[in-house]
Design a protein around this motif. Structure first.
Motif, mmCIF file in Angstrom:
data_model
loop_
_atom_site.group_PDB
_atom_site.id
_atom_site.type_symbol
_atom_site.label_atom_id
_atom_site.label_comp_id
_atom_site.label_asym_id
_atom_site.label_seq_id
_atom_site.Cartn_x
_atom_site.Cartn_y
_atom_site.Cartn_z
ATOM 1 N N LEU A 27 44.306 47.327 106.716
ATOM 2 C CA LEU A 27 45.380 46.575 106.084
ATOM 3 C C LEU A 27 46.473 47.502 105.576
ATOM 4 O O LEU A 27 47.665 47.239 105.724
ATOM 5 N N ALA A 28 46.054 48.611 104.968
ATOM 6 C CA ALA A 28 47.019 49.559 104.400
ATOM 7 C C ALA A 28 47.900 50.172 105.474
ATOM 8 O O ALA A 28 49.046 50.550 105.207
ATOM 9 N N ALA A 29 47.358 50.275 106.700
ATOM 10 C CA ALA A 29 48.134 50.859 107.798
ATOM 11 C C ALA A 29 49.220 49.910 108.281
ATOM 12 O O ALA A 29 50.117 50.319 109.026
ATOM 13 N N LYS A 30 49.135 48.646 107.867
ATOM 14 C CA LYS A 30 50.127 47.637 108.272
ATOM 15 C C LYS A 30 50.806 47.122 107.002
ATOM 16 O O LYS A 30 50.412 46.109 106.433
ATOM 17 N N THR A 31 51.838 47.852 106.554
ATOM 18 C CA THR A 31 52.473 47.556 105.280
ATOM 19 C C THR A 31 52.949 46.116 105.188
ATOM 20 O O THR A 31 52.774 45.443 104.159
ATOM 21 N N ASP A 32 53.551 45.606 106.255
ATOM 22 C CA ASP A 32 54.068 44.242 106.217
ATOM 23 C C ASP A 32 52.943 43.235 106.019
ATOM 24 O O ASP A 32 53.115 42.190 105.383
ATOM 25 N N MET A 38 49.807 44.039 104.517
ATOM 26 C CA MET A 38 49.215 44.296 103.203
ATOM 27 C C MET A 38 49.991 43.591 102.090
ATOM 28 O O MET A 38 49.400 42.989 101.186
ATOM 29 N N ASP A 39 51.294 43.641 102.146
ATOM 30 C CA ASP A 39 52.116 43.070 101.076
ATOM 31 C C ASP A 39 51.981 41.554 100.970
ATOM 32 O O ASP A 39 52.307 40.969 99.935
ATOM 33 N N ARG A 40 51.492 40.909 102.037
ATOM 34 C CA ARG A 40 51.352 39.455 102.038
ATOM 35 C C ARG A 40 49.958 38.984 101.647
ATOM 36 O O ARG A 40 49.708 37.789 101.501
ATOM 37 N N VAL A 41 49.021 39.908 101.477
ATOM 38 C CA VAL A 41 47.639 39.541 101.158
ATOM 39 C C VAL A 41 47.544 39.034 99.724
ATOM 40 O O VAL A 41 48.016 39.682 98.788
ATOM 41 N N THR A 42 46.936 37.876 99.561
ATOM 42 C CA THR A 42 46.739 37.308 98.231
ATOM 43 C C THR A 42 45.257 37.161 97.873
ATOM 44 O O THR A 42 44.912 36.909 96.721
ATOM 45 N N ARG A 43 44.381 37.348 98.857
ATOM 46 C CA ARG A 43 42.948 37.188 98.610
ATOM 47 C C ARG A 43 42.167 37.798 99.761
ATOM 48 O O ARG A 43 42.612 37.740 100.911
ATOM 49 N N THR A 88 40.953 41.490 88.765
ATOM 50 C CA THR A 88 41.804 41.824 89.913
ATOM 51 C C THR A 88 41.243 43.043 90.632
ATOM 52 O O THR A 88 40.423 43.780 90.090
ATOM 53 N N LEU A 89 41.689 43.232 91.840
ATOM 54 C CA LEU A 89 41.281 44.371 92.668
ATOM 55 C C LEU A 89 42.523 45.064 93.193
ATOM 56 O O LEU A 89 43.455 44.399 93.666
ATOM 57 N N LEU A 90 42.532 46.379 93.120
ATOM 58 C CA LEU A 90 43.620 47.158 93.709
ATOM 59 C C LEU A 90 43.204 47.481 95.133
ATOM 60 O O LEU A 90 42.508 48.470 95.396
ATOM 61 N N LEU A 91 43.590 46.638 96.067
ATOM 62 C CA LEU A 91 43.172 46.741 97.460
ATOM 63 C C LEU A 91 43.666 48.050 98.070
ATOM 64 O O LEU A 91 44.863 48.354 98.042
ATOM 65 N N ALA A 92 42.716 48.841 98.603
ATOM 66 C CA ALA A 92 43.009 50.163 99.173
ATOM 67 C C ALA A 92 43.716 51.063 98.160
ATOM 68 O O ALA A 92 44.399 52.017 98.533
ATOM 69 N N GLY A 93 43.533 50.746 96.877
ATOM 70 C CA GLY A 93 44.121 51.566 95.825
ATOM 71 C C GLY A 93 45.611 51.388 95.648
ATOM 72 O O GLY A 93 46.256 52.186 94.962
ATOM 73 N N ARG A 94 46.201 50.292 96.236
ATOM 74 C CA ARG A 94 47.657 50.182 96.188
ATOM 75 C C ARG A 94 48.198 48.776 96.019
ATOM 76 O O ARG A 94 49.349 48.605 95.597
#
Length: 462
Positions: free
Chosen positions: A36-41, A43-48, A99-105
């Motif tokens: 997910l982190a490798a695909k910034t567009d 990752m930014d849309r993930v809500t759950r 909350t969770l910091l997904l992939a630390g970001r």
């Protein structure tokens, strides 16, 4: 193709209590988060993010800390470098509104029911399966009914994972200067080159990683094993999980230290047991442990190695490297031609494989020929055929901890018995490995790490 698996992969540093139920799922969740982190567009849309645990993972996941490992992996933690306390309670201790910091970001809400358990559903790829899904908004801002990303992973034993749709990661023959697919081929290589089994492994490792890196990593693996033994021998109290199992290694160590002051008292086997108990009690507590080749069987190889260092006068650091390399060469055969997964083959695949690896490795450092080494491994495995995996309460405690101690004794006995022969025997290691594979296929699933049969149900009834 070649059966050879690098020592760096077969002996991986991780956390307890299970390589297939803790380390593997952590690595799978980390791989999903990294994707997910490798695909910034994206990752930014993930809500759950949700996860479904199938089969054995669903049946005994809570006892093995699987949900905690999933959350830790999604947060970007690494199995080798994370602190065990960072993983413990990552899911089980979740509070309302966490909350969770997904992939630390990327921060997303997280609830305990985001992880679901489906123990009755078995996916065809492997009994240990999990599906991760990332949910969020479509590019137009509308919440999509379908996940943004969905991936299924199999935790195939020893901390190894495979994503659905990928072939098993077996190195091509060209990768290794001395490839082999069977113990027969391994012995042939030893004959053709006039070298011991450990040298076959060393040359393969050097081709992969270089001479210096191979030596350094072997020393690091041994250091982690030794540290685990030392910590386990000093540990006290009750193991987590609710069974009330008390740690015994420290008390046994104190008793043996007193007994060693009595002249002519042979305590070698008792020390061997103490070393194995120490590792598996540390594993059961969720501490730092080296998969060897799994966490459930992690005590056997370090225990027998400690026995070698303590009770063999000519023992040395170089002997430990040869011991680990020999064990790697043997363990590779089990992983390639049968299984090292309790959920797939029962405990014969875990404790049996580890016992064979330790027996062959000890035989080698005691001066055994390649054929004596192969014989030692065969003897050890032959007497674990049919061993079930039925952990009480889904915890890697009963019968797992004592089973490692007894298997350590079997490994030493097998090595010494093989040394009294010339290496010739009727049943080959290849035949025993194939028998183990077939036995695992025939074994009922209730005896393969699901805690639905054997001791897991009869102890509770008593």
């Amino acid at each position: 193709m070649t059966a050879y698996v690098s020592a760096f992969d077969l002996f991986s540093i991780g956390i307890g209590p299970s390589s297939s139920h803790t380390v593997g799922p952590l690595r799978a969740a980390r791989a999903f988060a990294d994707g997910l982190a490798a695909k910034t567009d994206l990752m930014d849309r993930v809500t759950r993010v949700t996860c479904t645990l199938y089969g054995s993972l669903g049946a005994t996941g809570i006892g093995h800390g699987t949900p905690d490992a999933i959350v830790a992996g999604l947060a970007g933690l690494d199995a080798e470098t994370c602190r065990p306390e960072e993983v413990r309670g990552a899911w089980s201790g979740l509070a309302e509104g966490a909350t969770l910091l997904l992939a630390g970001r990327h921060e997303i809400p997280l609830a305990r029911n985001d992880i679901a358990f489906e123990p009755r559903t078995r996916l065809p790829g492997h009994p240990n399966a999990l599906t991760l899904r990332a949910w969020g908004t479509a590019p137009d801002g509308i919440t999509d009914a379908l996940p943004l990303l969905e991936e299924t992973y199999y935790s195939i034993g020893g901390g190894f994972i495979r994503r659905d749709g990928e072939e098993a990661a077996l190195a091509a023959r060209a990768t290794h200067p001395l490839p082999y697919d069977s113990s027969e081929e391994l012995l042939r290589l030893c004959d053709e080159h006039g070298i011991p089994i450990c040298e076959v492994a060393r040359r393969n490792e050097a081709a992969l990683h270089g001479e210096a890196a191979t030596r350094e990593r072997l020393d690091l693996i041994w250091s982690a094993m030794a540290e685990c033994v030392a910590k386990g021998l000093a540990g006290d109290g009750t193991l987590p999980g609710g069974l009330g199992v008390r740690r015994r290694a420290a008390a046994l160590r104190a008793h043996l230290e007193a007994a060693d002051r009595i002249p002519a008292r042979d305590t070698s086997i008792e020390w061997l047991h103490a070393f194995a108990l120490a590792v598996n009690e540390e594993n059961a507590s969720g501490g730092r442990v080296v998969t060897a080749p799994t966490n459930g069987a992690a005590g056997i190889i370090p225990a027998v190695a400690h026995y070698y260092l303590r009770f063999v006068p000519e023992a040395s650091a170089e002997g430990i490297r040869q011991y680990l390399l020999t064990a790697t060469a043997i363990g590779s055969l089990f992983k390639a031609n049968a299984s090292i997964s309790g959920a797939e083959g029962g405990c014969q695949a875990e404790v049996g494989s580890a016992c064979a690896m330790a027996a062959g490795a000890l035989c080698a450092v005691l001066g055994g020929t390649p054929r004596q080494v192969e014989n030692a491994a065969e003897i050890a495995m032959e007497h674990h055929l049919g061993l079930t995996c039925d952990p009480v309460g889904g915890l890697v405690q009963i019968p797992c901890i004592e089973r490692n101690a007894i298997a350590s004794s079997t490994a030493v006995s097998a090595a010494r018995l093989a040394l009294h022969g010339d290496g010739s025997h009727l049943v080959s290691l290849d035949a025993v490995i194939e028998t183990m594979r077939q036995t695992g296929l025939d074994m009922s699933t209730k005896y393969k790490e699901t805690s639905e049969g054997g001791l897991a149900v009869n102890v509770i009834e008593c």
